[in-house]
Write a protein that holds these residues in place. Sequence first.
Motif, PDB file in Angstrom:
ATOM      1  N   PRO A 281       0.825  -1.214   0.000  1.00  0.00           N
ATOM      2  CA  PRO A 281       0.000   0.000   0.000  1.00  0.00           C
ATOM      3  C   PRO A 281       0.859   1.265   0.000  1.00  0.00           C
ATOM      4  O   PRO A 281       1.845   1.354   0.732  1.00  0.00           O
ATOM      5  CB  PRO A 281      -0.791  -0.126   1.302  1.00  0.00           C
ATOM      6  CG  PRO A 281       0.092  -0.942   2.200  1.00  0.00           C
ATOM      7  CD  PRO A 281       0.806  -1.909   1.289  1.00  0.00           C
ATOM      8  N   VAL A 282       0.475   2.259  -0.832  1.00  0.00           N
ATOM      9  CA  VAL A 282       1.207   3.522  -0.922  1.00  0.00           C
ATOM     10  C   VAL A 282       0.194   4.662  -0.985  1.00  0.00           C
ATOM     11  O   VAL A 282      -0.625   4.730  -1.915  1.00  0.00           O
ATOM     12  CB  VAL A 282       2.126   3.579  -2.167  1.00  0.00           C
ATOM     13  CG1 VAL A 282       2.930   4.880  -2.154  1.00  0.00           C
ATOM     14  CG2 VAL A 282       3.057   2.378  -2.206  1.00  0.00           C
ATOM     15  N   ILE A 283       0.252   5.565  -0.014  1.00  0.00           N
ATOM     16  CA  ILE A 283      -0.648   6.712   0.051  1.00  0.00           C
ATOM     17  C   ILE A 283      -0.210   7.778  -0.947  1.00  0.00           C
ATOM     18  O   ILE A 283       0.990   8.040  -1.119  1.00  0.00           O
ATOM     19  CB  ILE A 283      -0.653   7.296   1.475  1.00  0.00           C
ATOM     20  CG1 ILE A 283      -1.412   6.367   2.411  1.00  0.00           C
ATOM     21  CG2 ILE A 283      -1.257   8.677   1.523  1.00  0.00           C
ATOM     22  CD1 ILE A 283      -2.916   6.408   2.225  1.00  0.00           C
ATOM     23  N   SER A 284      -1.176   8.416  -1.615  1.00  0.00           N
ATOM     24  CA  SER A 284      -0.866   9.508  -2.533  1.00  0.00           C
ATOM     25  C   SER A 284      -0.396  10.732  -1.751  1.00  0.00           C
ATOM     26  O   SER A 284      -0.721  10.884  -0.563  1.00  0.00           O
ATOM     27  CB  SER A 284      -2.097   9.860  -3.362  1.00  0.00           C
ATOM     28  OG  SER A 284      -3.160  10.296  -2.536  1.00  0.00           O
ATOM     29  N   PRO A 285       0.373  11.620  -2.379  1.00  0.00           N
ATOM     30  CA  PRO A 285       0.864  12.816  -1.675  1.00  0.00           C
ATOM     31  C   PRO A 285      -0.243  13.671  -1.070  1.00  0.00           C
ATOM     32  O   PRO A 285      -0.044  14.280  -0.014  1.00  0.00           O
ATOM     33  CB  PRO A 285       1.631  13.568  -2.769  1.00  0.00           C
ATOM     34  CG  PRO A 285       2.113  12.486  -3.681  1.00  0.00           C
ATOM     35  CD  PRO A 285       1.006  11.480  -3.709  1.00  0.00           C
ATOM     36  N   ASP A 286      -1.426  13.706  -1.713  1.00  0.00           N
ATOM     37  CA  ASP A 286      -2.514  14.502  -1.136  1.00  0.00           C
ATOM     38  C   ASP A 286      -3.299  13.741  -0.079  1.00  0.00           C
ATOM     39  O   ASP A 286      -4.226  14.286   0.543  1.00  0.00           O
ATOM     40  CB  ASP A 286      -3.454  15.023  -2.231  1.00  0.00           C
ATOM     41  CG  ASP A 286      -4.164  13.894  -2.994  1.00  0.00           C
ATOM     42  OD1 ASP A 286      -4.094  12.725  -2.568  1.00  0.00           O
ATOM     43  OD2 ASP A 286      -4.777  14.197  -4.036  1.00  0.00           O
ATOM     44  N   GLY A 287      -2.944  12.471   0.156  1.00  0.00           N
ATOM     45  CA  GLY A 287      -3.571  11.688   1.202  1.00  0.00           C
ATOM     46  C   GLY A 287      -4.957  11.183   0.895  1.00  0.00           C
ATOM     47  O   GLY A 287      -5.610  10.569   1.750  1.00  0.00           O
ATOM     48  N   LYS A 288      -5.439  11.372  -0.342  1.00  0.00           N
ATOM     49  CA  LYS A 288      -6.820  11.028  -0.671  1.00  0.00           C
ATOM     50  C   LYS A 288      -6.964   9.662  -1.331  1.00  0.00           C
ATOM     51  O   LYS A 288      -8.077   9.137  -1.429  1.00  0.00           O
ATOM     52  CB  LYS A 288      -7.409  12.097  -1.595  1.00  0.00           C
ATOM     53  CG  LYS A 288      -7.482  13.482  -0.954  1.00  0.00           C
ATOM     54  CD  LYS A 288      -8.053  14.496  -1.939  1.00  0.00           C
ATOM     55  CE  LYS A 288      -8.126  15.886  -1.306  1.00  0.00           C
ATOM     56  NZ  LYS A 288      -8.677  16.884  -2.261  1.00  0.00           N
ATOM     57  N   GLY A 329       6.532  -4.362 -10.941  1.00  0.00           N
ATOM     58  CA  GLY A 329       7.423  -4.326  -9.797  1.00  0.00           C
ATOM     59  C   GLY A 329       7.062  -3.201  -8.848  1.00  0.00           C
ATOM     60  O   GLY A 329       5.985  -3.173  -8.257  1.00  0.00           O
ATOM     61  N   ASP A 330       7.952  -2.231  -8.695  1.00  0.00           N
ATOM     62  CA  ASP A 330       7.731  -1.116  -7.787  1.00  0.00           C
ATOM     63  C   ASP A 330       6.913  -0.025  -8.465  1.00  0.00           C
ATOM     64  O   ASP A 330       6.874   0.084  -9.698  1.00  0.00           O
ATOM     65  CB  ASP A 330       9.073  -0.537  -7.335  1.00  0.00           C
ATOM     66  CG  ASP A 330       9.875  -1.528  -6.507  1.00  0.00           C
ATOM     67  OD1 ASP A 330       9.248  -2.318  -5.775  1.00  0.00           O
ATOM     68  OD2 ASP A 330      11.110  -1.520  -6.602  1.00  0.00           O
ATOM     69  N   TYR A 331       6.291   0.837  -7.666  1.00  0.00           N
ATOM     70  CA  TYR A 331       5.567   1.991  -8.188  1.00  0.00           C
ATOM     71  C   TYR A 331       5.610   3.107  -7.151  1.00  0.00           C
ATOM     72  O   TYR A 331       5.745   2.863  -5.948  1.00  0.00           O
ATOM     73  CB  TYR A 331       4.121   1.640  -8.543  1.00  0.00           C
ATOM     74  CG  TYR A 331       3.386   0.847  -7.491  1.00  0.00           C
ATOM     75  CD1 TYR A 331       2.644   1.472  -6.501  1.00  0.00           C
ATOM     76  CD2 TYR A 331       3.443  -0.543  -7.496  1.00  0.00           C
ATOM     77  CE1 TYR A 331       1.971   0.745  -5.533  1.00  0.00           C
ATOM     78  CE2 TYR A 331       2.775  -1.286  -6.546  1.00  0.00           C
ATOM     79  CZ  TYR A 331       2.039  -0.638  -5.562  1.00  0.00           C
ATOM     80  OH  TYR A 331       1.378  -1.367  -4.604  1.00  0.00           O
ATOM     81  N   VAL A 332       5.504   4.348  -7.645  1.00  0.00           N
ATOM     82  CA  VAL A 332       5.591   5.516  -6.768  1.00  0.00           C
ATOM     83  C   VAL A 332       4.703   6.616  -7.326  1.00  0.00           C
ATOM     84  O   VAL A 332       4.578   6.786  -8.548  1.00  0.00           O
ATOM     85  CB  VAL A 332       7.054   5.987  -6.633  1.00  0.00           C
ATOM     86  CG1 VAL A 332       7.644   6.369  -7.981  1.00  0.00           C
ATOM     87  CG2 VAL A 332       7.190   7.140  -5.650  1.00  0.00           C
ATOM     88  N   TRP A 333       4.066   7.355  -6.437  1.00  0.00           N
ATOM     89  CA  TRP A 333       3.193   8.450  -6.831  1.00  0.00           C
ATOM     90  C   TRP A 333       4.004   9.650  -7.308  1.00  0.00           C
ATOM     91  O   TRP A 333       5.013  10.005  -6.717  1.00  0.00           O
ATOM     92  CB  TRP A 333       2.337   8.912  -5.660  1.00  0.00           C
ATOM     93  CG  TRP A 333       1.193   8.015  -5.300  1.00  0.00           C
ATOM     94  CD1 TRP A 333       1.175   7.061  -4.326  1.00  0.00           C
ATOM     95  CD2 TRP A 333      -0.118   8.024  -5.879  1.00  0.00           C
ATOM     96  NE1 TRP A 333      -0.046   6.463  -4.262  1.00  0.00           N
ATOM     97  CE2 TRP A 333      -0.875   7.040  -5.200  1.00  0.00           C
ATOM     98  CE3 TRP A 333      -0.722   8.752  -6.899  1.00  0.00           C
ATOM     99  CZ2 TRP A 333      -2.205   6.771  -5.505  1.00  0.00           C
ATOM    100  CZ3 TRP A 333      -2.050   8.490  -7.207  1.00  0.00           C
ATOM    101  CH2 TRP A 333      -2.783   7.512  -6.530  1.00  0.00           C
ATOM    102  N   ALA A 334       3.523  10.304  -8.365  1.00  0.00           N
ATOM    103  CA  ALA A 334       4.026  11.626  -8.711  1.00  0.00           C
ATOM    104  C   ALA A 334       3.430  12.640  -7.736  1.00  0.00           C
ATOM    105  O   ALA A 334       2.419  12.381  -7.074  1.00  0.00           O
ATOM    106  CB  ALA A 334       3.656  11.984 -10.148  1.00  0.00           C
ATOM    107  N   GLN A 335       4.066  13.803  -7.637  1.00  0.00           N
ATOM    108  CA  GLN A 335       3.657  14.793  -6.654  1.00  0.00           C
ATOM    109  C   GLN A 335       2.240  15.305  -6.890  1.00  0.00           C
ATOM    110  O   GLN A 335       1.565  15.743  -5.949  1.00  0.00           O
ATOM    111  CB  GLN A 335       4.651  15.968  -6.656  1.00  0.00           C
ATOM    112  CG  GLN A 335       4.589  16.853  -5.430  1.00  0.00           C
ATOM    113  CD  GLN A 335       4.934  16.112  -4.140  1.00  0.00           C
ATOM    114  OE1 GLN A 335       5.633  15.102  -4.165  1.00  0.00           O
ATOM    115  NE2 GLN A 335       4.445  16.610  -3.009  1.00  0.00           N
ATOM    116  N   ASN A 336       1.726  15.221  -8.129  1.00  0.00           N
ATOM    117  CA  ASN A 336       0.379  15.719  -8.422  1.00  0.00           C
ATOM    118  C   ASN A 336      -0.733  14.777  -7.976  1.00  0.00           C
ATOM    119  O   ASN A 336      -1.927  15.104  -8.106  1.00  0.00           O
ATOM    120  CB  ASN A 336       0.238  16.023  -9.916  1.00  0.00           C
ATOM    121  CG  ASN A 336       0.424  14.769 -10.787  1.00  0.00           C
ATOM    122  OD1 ASN A 336       0.427  13.646 -10.294  1.00  0.00           O
ATOM    123  ND2 ASN A 336       0.588  14.981 -12.088  1.00  0.00           N
TER     124      ASN A 336
END
Length: 691
Positions: A281-288, A329-336
């Motif tokens: 689980p990975v939370i988005s930068p805006d937390g939504k 594999g891995d994934y990461v949120w962009a800042q937007n």
Amino acid sequence: MRHHYRALPGLVAATFAAFTGAALAKDDTPALPTTLDYKDTFNLEYPAAPQFSPDGSSVIYERRSSDIMSDSTRTSVWQVNLDDMSHRPLMADSANAFATALSPDGSKLAYLSDAGGSVQLYVRYLDSDRTAKLTNLEHSPGNITWSHDGKTLAFTMFTPSKPASLFTNMPAKPKGATWAEPATYIERTQYRADGAGYLPDGHNQIYILGVEGGTPRQLTTGNYPNSGSLNFSRDDQSIYFSAQRDENYALHPLVSDIYKVSIDTADVTQVTDIEGPEGNPVISPDGKKLAFMQLNDRKLSYQNGDIVIMDLSDNSTTRITTGLDRSIGDYVWAQNSNTLVFSYQDKGNTRLARVNLDGEIQALDIAIGGQSLGRPYTSGEFALSQQGDIVYTKANSMQPADLALLTRSGKQTTLTNLNEDALGHLNLAKVEAMDVTSSVDDRDIDAWIAYPPNFDKNKSYPLILEIHGGPHAAYGPHFSMEIQLMAAKGYVVVWSNPRGSSSYGEDFGNLIHHNYPSEDYNDLMDVVDATIDKGFIDKDNLFITGGSGGGVLTAWSVGKTDRFRAAVVAKPVINWVSFALTADAYPFFSQYWMSDMPWEVADKLWDRSPLSLVGNVKTPTMLLTGEADYRTPISESEQFYQALRLQGVDAAMVRIPGSPHGIAGKPSRLIQKVGNILAWFERYKTDNQEQ
């Protein structure tokens, strides 16, 4: 006193040189090496776990190298300044520093280190280069994660439980008596694991600790593991994690859900309840929004999962990678918070792509890898900056990985050059792609070929076919110390991705579902034939080897054909019935690789067991397995070895003391592995090739 022996005449000078050991003739000067040798294994390095500073001006990464004195991997921490490309160590002393995690504001670096003997949690204050040791734990922490406010660290740690026991009336031992070790009572499904051995009673649990140190506080309990990545909610009031919170978890290997645990109350709440496993689980930068991996489990031996997005306002979910059909594999949120960057396997490479919340995927012109030093497996890591730049481990067929940068403007720059000193002066094997068409159904089979140094197409060379494990894994055009060493000894080496390999989609992978080995053998023989057709292979000197799934196919192949001069079968499955009931992951293998419990389908399993063909084998065959291998236990190798000896076939067995399934985990073991393979082949190689 200075000796001007060069001025001495004739015999006097020669005599003086003999006594002093001086070499007078230029031809007597030892020649510098020009090709790769076994000892060069200890000189290799590669980067790992890259991460950007919050302002995107620098990259911190782990630099992994080999320690020749301890025969182990040494990990230090380095930093690259992206403004002037300066490269400096942050922590590079005699201790290992690893599992680094940069605080959200970039002022502190949490990491694990064995500086005090045991692995503990430390925090380095980057503005002052001062370090604080935060823990003094009995067991090593893992999955280090910062809260968003930078005040708290979360981690997982093995937490013992009371050992199981049945007989409790053992009489007291007399003072001074020496008795045998007490019996170990086992009443668990998952009781041993490759690389870890027999497991102690207990599980990983989640803990939190203030950045100022103190006593860690345990958040989770229960008779089930809580492991994998952790992620704080945006308000830092809870931690998301994945688990199978059922005491029968071990019997259901592909079942897990996302949960969150309250920081204040330690209450655990289930977040997802989808058929099949959810994880990472990975939370988005805006937390939504919450991103996680989810697999639609259909009990296939090869299955690809999807990235799923949950809207935390209403818990609705959207699958955004369903059209890809590749292993993610891995994934990461962009800042937007509207885009993710992720890695995926494709045709023997690990690649990067962007995907938005509507499921629109944009592939990036990047192949990552270079972190699998032994064999040419897919690999690779990356990180995304808040500004949109990407740092990644750059794939290269001639060297292990270096760090490279892709800026948001599209410019690519290599940041490190870690192996030029070790390999730059050597004449390495050149690697080329090779297209093969399967004789079974005209499918395209990807293959690669490595040429010996100073290759001359007008000469004739011995050939080694090297087969990957898995079987649902993938080779590619990547650096491999084992391949390079084989080529340095004068062999043409070829490797491929036969049917069943990952990185080509589920249909290709499941061509061997409940049918392994089968026509993947034909694909491999087609690769050999295509290489011979090039005109520079000595057909009387064909050799075959492979490990794990590659060991299965090697043993199967010598039961099908006598075309190979010799074979080395590494860490194989020889008898599927015995393997199903001795391997550490037996609940998984019996449910996903087999159509029923092994005693119910013993005839089908026997038909796919290399042992069923052992009566056909005439090829001199060596078995090579770690004595602590619990994935493909050494009893599998022993069955094949003894069967070969019984019928008079030349056979040998190499046992690697203390080694688990990953034989090449220590540099000296990698050397022992490839050295024994080549020595076996040299014994049976004929002398009629023109070299």
